[in-house]
Design a protein around this motif. Structure first.
Motif, PDB file in Angstrom:
ATOM      1  N   ASN A  43       2.960  25.400  -6.190  1.00 60.70           N
ATOM      2  CA  ASN A  43       2.702  24.270  -5.310  1.00 60.70           C
ATOM      3  C   ASN A  43       1.105  23.700  -4.732  1.00 60.70           C
ATOM      4  O   ASN A  43       0.931  25.586  -3.953  1.00 60.70           O
ATOM      5  N   ASN A  44       0.097  23.258  -3.839  1.00 61.05           N
ATOM      6  CA  ASN A  44      -0.501  23.742  -3.794  1.00 61.05           C
ATOM      7  C   ASN A  44      -0.342  24.644  -1.864  1.00 61.05           C
ATOM      8  O   ASN A  44       0.421  23.882  -1.571  1.00 61.05           O
ATOM      9  N   GLN A  45      -0.749  25.356  -1.915  1.00 65.28           N
ATOM     10  CA  GLN A  45      -0.382  26.044  -0.086  1.00 65.28           C
ATOM     11  C   GLN A  45      -2.118  26.156   0.402  1.00 65.28           C
ATOM     12  O   GLN A  45      -2.590  24.914   0.254  1.00 65.28           O
TER      13      GLN A  45
END
Length: 382
Positions: free
Chosen positions: A186-188
């Motif tokens: 997931n994009n963090q």
């Protein structure tokens, strides 16, 4: 068992209408803590538990069983490729259970499949039990970082931990090129673009060629399989990108040799020059059975320096193992030292450490000093 769901065309197939027949086996695999499920025609299903194969109490599989279990979850184009060419790879997910890497193949006794579990949660470097020095890998800005080891040694799991740590602390654009996609990031703090061979690109080389035009800070290459891919990976690292890759080698020295020897003889001097400039680290790992059950990784960790660059440039890769042994102050770890620590800490049997040792004579001598007699590998002539 539950009924067969319909075919889907995505590379990662999910449950349709209550599940597929295979899901029962995959749930069992997950519940038992197995790493792999084998479906060989002519045998019952088999689980790999803590490195050992254990048959499932089930009937012997025939071709009809195999098709009913596997075809419904295999993307149509890949099932056709499997029938035509004899093998294919993809990922399958049972929501709430796990993702699985799937390999279909044909062999002399008939069809077969192997499902390898991909944990839903990405484990951290600490949770994997890797040495703290491995955290230094998350701070590298450019160049080539290689994670190596035999098939099934946890390379993808380690790389996922490294990328996840960077994703949570740094602002970067990662592009991963995999076959198939295993861990989903997931994009963090970072942007992570994941591409799968077959679904999003024709080959590693084609995907890598496109990736360098997509404003990446880092590229992860699931497997550096061929000359073209390795050439492009080195070129990308030369331009200042951070390139992660994997190879099937079990030590830093063999890793350097493997890359150089892929190239024609007349090109190897030039490749040594490039490697000496871009190689930042090699993390090699092997899995051993724990005495108390499960498996544990023994690792070799090498970091680049001007001294390593000189060894590579001058073709003295036979001295790399000595370089690693002398680099303890820089956080380096030799494979055999890692194995010794596992024996000292009573985590693994001496025989298991002996089997994985790079310098078996030295390891045997060390064990003898500790009062452990390990049989010689030598075979007496008849």
């Amino acid at each position: 068992m539950s009924g067969v769901g319909g075919q889907t065309r995505d590379a990662t197939t999910t449950l349709v209408g209550g599940g597929n027949r295979i899901d029962r086996f995959l749930r069992l695999m997950n519940d038992r803590g197995a790493s792999d499920l084998h479906l060989p025609v002519g045998r019952p299903p088999i689980l790999r538990l803590h490195g050992r194969l254990e048959p499932v109490r089930y009937r012997i599989l025939d071709d009809t069983d195999f098709e009913r279990l596997v075809q419904p979850i295999t993307p149509e184009r890949l099932w056709k490729r499997y029938l035509d060419e004899g093998d294919c790879d993809y990922a399958y997910e049972v929501p709430g259970v796990a993702r699985f890497r799937v390999n279909l193949f044909k062999q002399v006794r008939g069809r077969g499949a192997v499902f390898r579990i991909i944990p839903t949660k990405i484990m951290s470097i600490d949770q994997l039990g890797l040495p703290r020095a491995c955290n230094k890998l998350t701070q590298i800005d450019s160049g080539l970082v290689l994670v190596t080891g035999p098939t099934g040694s946890g390379k993808s799991t380690t790389l996922a931990a490294i990328i996840d740590a960077m994703n949570s602390t740094r602002s970067m654009h990662f592009i991963t090129i995999e076959d198939p996609i295993e861990f989903v990031h997931n994009n963090q703090q970072s942007l992570v673009t994941q591409r799968e061979i077959g679904q999003h690109s024709l080959s590693f080389a084609e995907a890598l060629k496109a990736a360098v035009r997509e404003d990446p800070d880092s590229i992860l290459i699931g497997e550096m399989r061929d000359l073209e891919t390795i050439t492009m990976a080195l070129t990308a690292a030369e331009t200042g990108l951070l390139v992660f890759g994997t190879l099937h080698t079990n030590s830093a020295g063999k890793t350097v040799d493997r890359i150089i020897n892929v190239f024609p003889t007349d090109a190897q001097d030039g490749v040594r020059g490039v490697m000496s400039a871009v190689l930042k680290s090699v993390l090699s790992q092997q899995l051993l059975p724990r005495k108390q059950g499960g498996r544990v990784a023994a690792v070799e960790l090498m970091f680049g320096s001007s001294a390593l660059s000189a060894l590579i440039r001058e073709g003295k890769t036979h001295q790399v193992s000595g370089y690693v042994k002398q680099g303890k102050a820089l956080g380096m770890i030799a494979m055999d030292h890692s194995l010794r620590k596992l024996v000292i800490d009573d985590v693994v049997d001496a025989a298991a450490a002996m089997e994985k040792a790079l310098d078996k004579d030295e390891m045997r001598g060390w064990l003898l000093e500790r009062g452990v007699d390990v049989p010689s590998d030598d075979v007496e002539p008849e």
